[in-house]
Structure formats: C-alpha cells, structure tokens
Design a protein around this motif. Structure first.
Motif, PDB file in Angstrom:
ATOM      1  N   GLY A 180     109.100   2.602  45.054  1.00 55.73           N
ATOM      2  CA  GLY A 180     108.345   2.826  46.027  1.00 55.73           C
ATOM      3  C   GLY A 180     106.614   2.663  46.149  1.00 55.73           C
ATOM      4  O   GLY A 180     105.977   3.121  46.749  1.00 55.73           O
ATOM      5  N   HIS A 181     106.426   1.272  44.988  1.00 57.87           N
ATOM      6  CA  HIS A 181     105.046   1.168  45.467  1.00 57.87           C
ATOM      7  C   HIS A 181     104.494   0.191  46.670  1.00 57.87           C
ATOM      8  O   HIS A 181     103.706   0.476  46.757  1.00 57.87           O
ATOM      9  N   ILE A 182     105.277  -0.802  46.960  1.00 55.24           N
ATOM     10  CA  ILE A 182     104.937  -1.572  47.697  1.00 55.24           C
ATOM     11  C   ILE A 182     106.183  -0.988  49.768  1.00 55.24           C
ATOM     12  O   ILE A 182     107.575  -0.845  48.880  1.00 55.24           O
TER      13      ILE A 182
ATOM     14  N   VAL B 227      95.970   1.321  50.135  1.00 53.58           N
ATOM     15  CA  VAL B 227      97.032   1.288  50.808  1.00 53.58           C
ATOM     16  C   VAL B 227      97.325   1.005  52.392  1.00 53.58           C
ATOM     17  O   VAL B 227      96.276   0.880  52.648  1.00 53.58           O
ATOM     18  N   ASP B 228      98.238  -0.307  52.551  1.00 53.62           N
ATOM     19  CA  ASP B 228      98.621  -1.018  53.835  1.00 53.62           C
ATOM     20  C   ASP B 228      97.816  -2.701  53.141  1.00 53.62           C
ATOM     21  O   ASP B 228      98.060  -3.524  53.655  1.00 53.62           O
ATOM     22  N   ASP B 229      97.487  -3.042  51.873  1.00 55.28           N
ATOM     23  CA  ASP B 229      96.678  -4.005  51.471  1.00 55.28           C
ATOM     24  C   ASP B 229      98.321  -5.435  51.760  1.00 55.28           C
ATOM     25  O   ASP B 229      99.209  -5.029  50.911  1.00 55.28           O
ATOM     26  N   GLN B 230      97.695  -6.238  51.969  1.00 54.13           N
ATOM     27  CA  GLN B 230      99.016  -7.239  51.682  1.00 54.13           C
ATOM     28  C   GLN B 230      98.982  -7.973  50.688  1.00 54.13           C
ATOM     29  O   GLN B 230      98.176  -8.493  50.108  1.00 54.13           O
TER      30      GLN B 230
ATOM     31  N   ALA C  52     102.291   1.248  49.917  1.00 55.77           N
ATOM     32  CA  ALA C  52     102.868   1.832  50.288  1.00 55.77           C
ATOM     33  C   ALA C  52     101.878   3.298  50.537  1.00 55.77           C
ATOM     34  O   ALA C  52     101.211   3.256  50.016  1.00 55.77           O
ATOM     35  N   ALA C  53     102.240   3.881  50.931  1.00 57.78           N
ATOM     36  CA  ALA C  53     101.509   4.807  51.982  1.00 57.78           C
ATOM     37  C   ALA C  53     101.471   6.063  50.062  1.00 57.78           C
ATOM     38  O   ALA C  53     103.017   5.910  49.472  1.00 57.78           O
TER      39      ALA C  53
END
Length: 336
Positions: free
Chosen positions: A65-67, A33-36, A78-79
């Motif tokens: 909803g994955h990113i 989560v939150d990885d760019q 995405a969270a």
C-alpha cells in the motif's frame, strides 16, 4: 526526478534496499502523495540492477500500500488512507491466554493497522507454508516460535530468517540464535520458573518433595523443565517430573507445579477425596492466572499476557527493534 539512495555494498538484497529507501523517504516527507517514482527501466539503469529486481521491489511496495500503479503513466506514492499497516500474526495455538494477547495487540494498534491471524499448530512445515505465501504482502510479521518438542531448529529457523529483521516481531519466546536487531516481547521460561520457585522458598520449606506435572505431548517449552530441575538441584530438593496426574496419588509433604488445567483439576479432586488440605498437607502451584484459580485460592506463576500484546503493538508502531522481557510473577495464595 526522485533518486533512490542505495548502499549497494551492504549484504541486504538489492530489492529490499529499494523498498526500504522508498519507505524511508515517504516517512521523512522527501516523497509526498502522488509523487512519481522512476520507471522500472530508469531505476534499473541508474543503479545497474536487473529489471526483475526493481520489478519485485515495486510489486511489494504496491502490495503493502505504499505506492500505486497507473496504467500507461507509471508508479506514484499512494494516498495516506492506503497506507494502513498490514500485519500477519502467526500463533502456535489459540488458547484463552493467546486470545488475551490477541485482543491486547489489537487494542494497542487501534485503527493504525489491519491484522490477519494464522495458526501454525506447532508444525514447522505449516509455519513455512504460511510465511512463504505471505512474504512481501505485509508490513510486519508477528510470530510465536513454539514448535513440536522434537522439532529440529533447522525445520523452522531458515523460514524465520527469511523475514526481514525490520519487519519481524517475536512474541512469547525469544530466539537467541537469531542474529541482528528485531523486536521481541518474550518470556524467559527457564529463568522465570527458577526465580518464581526461589521467591516461594519460604513456603516450599515445609515440603520434602517437588513434582512437576509436565505434559510431554502438549508442546510446552522444555525450558520449564530445565528451570524446575535447576531450582531443585540448587536447593537440594527431592523431585520428580511426571507427564500427568493419572497414576499419581498425592502424599503429604509433596508440592506440585502443574502446567495443564486438567491435571490441576484432577489433583484437587484427589486431594479432597483423601482429606488432604492444600497449603498444609499438599502444595499446589499452577501455571497462568484465571478467575477460577483466584476463586479456588490456587497459587499461580504467570506472565502478564495483556501487557505482552499491548507492548508488542506499541513498540511496533514506534518502529523499535528492542528485546523486552515480559513481566512474570508469583501470586501467593492458600494452596501453597
């Protein structure tokens, strides 16, 4: 910096490879989560891809909803709460039996997915419109491929083939001509009907003729007729196939296999009016179990619709790409 692993030599479209590679890395924990993610330009340059290809992949990942995208910063994983599965469920019609499948499917999914239901009404053109508007917006596409009896496979197979196999779930009727691995929970109508009648051969022995009441305009699978004919030919039974019971006068020594419930009611009414006893003078087998048929003591051939819906949901959540034949049975009662 995260790098996608693409097998560029395979036949799968490049944008789909990007989508699947990123989803797999999220599921394996390589991406958190939150990885760019790499920018569109970086990814296109890294793999010598058109910018539009990468942009399409990121757009579908975002829609599913994955990113997420952050203006001026780029794309990020995405969270968890944003990654509930999105499922498109496309039925041929909404009957009492389809409702059983629908609610069992929802029960099997629990809170792990949201489901949008559409009805194509046996129309290949409407089905194509539904799928074309929905591609890339859902994680899974669950479809019932029942169409008008006169429909050519060329009217709907290209649409089905557009759905990625790993996102496709076939319900109720399998498509043997569809290549590749995909999830299917289905009935095998021709074999099911043949085996069902074969299992009642002891009860059918007292009837000299079998009659299938098959409404030609109601879009039922033609494999039902094929299984019926095969049984009658194999067991040397005189038989007939009628569209309805409107002009039929029940006669002693005849057993009826009835698909439509209105024909079942009409047949029972006629037998009562002629003082013909079900199970002795005239035999009746009806399709699909209901409480009323149990109360009327009607023999039925039926699949387990609840099992079909629940099993499809369970296998989908387990990411299985298996073909599973749904249970089919005969419930013997007094009408035969």
């Amino acid at each position: 910096m995260y790098q996608t692993k693409l097998s560029l030599s395979c036949k799968t479209p490049k944008y789909r490879q990007i989508i699947q590679a990123i989803i797999n890395d999220i599921e394996r924990g390589i991406l958190k989560v939150d990885d760019q993610l790499p920018s569109i330009n970086e990814l296109s340059e890294e793999h010598l891809l058109a910018r539009d290809t990468v942009e399409r992949a990121y757009r579908e990942l975002k829609e599913k909803g994955h990113i997420v995208s952050v203006h001026g910063k780029g794309y990020f994983v995405a969270a968890n709460e944003q990654k509930k599965l999105k499922i498109l469920l496309v039925f041929n019609k909404l009957s009492s039996y389809k409702k059983i499948i629908y609610y069992a499917f929802l029960k099997g999914l629990g809170d792990k997915a949201t489901v949008d239901l559409h009805i194509h009404h046996y129309d290949a053109h409407l089905f194509k419109e539904i799928i074309n508007k929905s591609l890339g917006k859902y994680n899974y596409y669950v479809i019932m491929p029942h169409f008008f009896q006169h429909a050519d496979k060329g009217e709907y197979m290209p649409t089905i083939k557009r759905i990625p196999k790993e996102e496709l779930v076939i319900l109720d009727k399998d498509l043997p001509e569809l290549e590749g691995k995909y999830l299917a929970v289905y009935q095998e109508f021709k074999k099911d009907i043949f085996k069902a009648l074969e299992s009642t051969v002891d009860l059918l022995a007292k009837y000299r003729k079998l009659v299938l009441i098959f409404p030609f305009g109601e879009h039922y699978p033609v494999e039902i007729m094929q299984g019926f004919r095969l049984f009658c030919n194999c067991y040397n039974k005189d038989f007939a196939i009628l569209e309805n019971t409107f002009n039929e006068t029940p006669s002693p020594g005849t057993a009826y296999l009835v698909v439509e419930e209105t024909d079942l009611a009409d047949l029972i009414k006629k037998c009562r009016g002629m003082n013909l006893k079900l199970g002795e003078d005239v035999g009746i087998i009806s399709f699909n179990e209901t409480t009323s048929k149990e109360l009327l003591d009607i023999t039925v051939v039926t699949t387990d619709f609840e099992v079909m819906g629940y099993m499809a949901a369970t296998l989908l959540l387990e990411k299985k790409q298996a073909k599973v034949k749904n249970p089919f049975q005969v419930i013997r009662r007094g009408s035969l």
